[in-house]
Design an enzyme around this catalytic site. Structure first.
Site, PDB file in Angstrom:
ATOM      1  N   LYS A  16       0.815  -1.221   0.000  1.00 55.29           N
ATOM      2  CA  LYS A  16       0.000   0.000   0.000  1.00 55.29           C
ATOM      3  C   LYS A  16       0.845   1.266   0.000  1.00 55.29           C
ATOM      4  CE  LYS A  16      -2.356  -0.749   3.525  1.00 55.29           C
ATOM      5  NZ  LYS A  16      -2.844  -0.213   4.774  1.00 55.29           N
ATOM      6  N   ARG A  91      -9.837   1.881   9.668  1.00 53.83           N
ATOM      7  CA  ARG A  91      -9.601   0.438   9.707  1.00 53.83           C
ATOM      8  C   ARG A  91     -10.862  -0.316  10.119  1.00 53.83           C
ATOM      9  NH1 ARG A  91      -3.975  -0.824   9.724  1.00 53.83           N
ATOM     10  NH2 ARG A  91      -2.724   0.970  10.281  1.00 53.83           N
ATOM     11  N   ARG A 130      11.379 -11.336   4.972  1.00 57.37           N
ATOM     12  CA  ARG A 130      12.126 -10.096   5.231  1.00 57.37           C
ATOM     13  C   ARG A 130      13.227 -10.311   6.257  1.00 57.37           C
ATOM     14  NH1 ARG A 130       8.111  -5.002   5.160  1.00 57.37           N
ATOM     15  NH2 ARG A 130       7.694  -5.629   7.306  1.00 57.37           N
ATOM     16  N   ARG A 163      12.592  -9.512  12.207  1.00 55.58           N
ATOM     17  CA  ARG A 163      11.920  -8.658  13.205  1.00 55.58           C
ATOM     18  C   ARG A 163      10.725  -9.412  13.782  1.00 55.58           C
ATOM     19  NH1 ARG A 163       9.490  -3.406  11.526  1.00 55.58           N
ATOM     20  NH2 ARG A 163       8.362  -4.952  10.339  1.00 55.58           N
ATOM     21  N   ARG A 174      -1.495 -10.885  12.789  1.00 53.76           N
ATOM     22  CA  ARG A 174      -1.770  -9.613  12.099  1.00 53.76           C
ATOM     23  C   ARG A 174      -2.824  -9.824  11.015  1.00 53.76           C
ATOM     24  NH1 ARG A 174       3.832  -7.263  10.122  1.00 53.76           N
ATOM     25  NH2 ARG A 174       2.638  -5.410   9.597  1.00 53.76           N
TER      26      ARG A 174
END
Ligand SMILES: [Zn+2]
Length: 226
Positions: A16, A91, A130, A163, A174
């Protein structure tokens, strides 16, 4: 087109932010990532910024009305008179309704809510791969942007870590939160007839092309109505 007031929706890892920045360049509209404009208000010490800071300092969530206040301040600014791109808010449906009420007082409405649709598996692949440099936060990806040497930052030789946000169980959490809160919002904009779905599991340039295409269609439809 009179105004292009856009909301970007999509799961974490949907790109996004990247698309928002592209749109900002293409459309010459301001791009408001909620976190950024909140931090800016805090830095500038505006009334709302001061309020937001109290909550942030206490480790609390900044209440909707403060966030909406910060957004509305931006909309009252001339830079947003032709439209804006909003990312990170709303949201939830109640947030969307509250935003709509406040925008209505300015005589404005949301033109389109663009959903960048990415399947959960693809999100897990993007976020889970990542690797972040411990020293400076440089970001790599085991698949899409691997470092020259496994586990080592190309730029400063620091160790690359996963992370917390990018750990599988956290990604799942999430995604659950995203689906629970955002899906009703997607339905809400669909009911209003302003939802635009874009397939997001493709290279960013292709996704950007699709978004530009759908905005061009919106413009044409509007011209025909006039
Ligand atoms: Zn580094």
């Amino acid at each position: 087109m009179s105004e292009l007031n856009l909301i970007l929706l999509g799961p974490p890892g949907s790109g996004k932010g990247t698309q928002g920045e592209k749109l900002q360049e293409d459309l010459r509209l301001p791009y408001y990532a909620t976190g950024d404009i909140l931090r800016a208000a805090v830095r500038e010490g505006t009334e709302l910024g001061k309020k937001a800071k109290e909550y942030m300092d206490a480790g609390d969530l900044v209440p909707d009305e403060v966030i909406i206040g910060v957004i509305i301040e931006r909309l009252e600014d001339s830079e947003a008179s032709d439209g804006f791109i909003l990312d990170g808010f709303p949201r939830t449906v109640p947030q969307a309704e509250a935003l709509e009420d406040e925008m209505g007082k300015l005589g404005r409405t949301i033109t389109a809510a663009i959903l960048i649709d990415v399947p959960d598996d693809e999100v897990a692949r993007r976020l889970g791969g990542r690797r972040t440099c411990e020293a400076e936060g440089h970001v790599f990806h085991v698949e899409f942007n691997p470092p020259e040497k496994d586990g080592v930052c190309d730029l400063d030789g620091s160790k690359l870590i996963v992370r917390d946000d990018d750990k599988p169980e956290v990604i799942r959490k999430r995604l659950q939160t995203y689906h629970a809160k955002t899906e009703p919002l997607v339905d809400y904009y669909e009911d209003q007839g302003i939802l635009q779905r874009v397939k997001g599991d493709e290279p960013p340039d292709d996704v950007g092309e699709r978004i530009r295409g759908l905005l061009a269609t919106l413009r044409r439809e509007e011209e025909m109505e006039i």
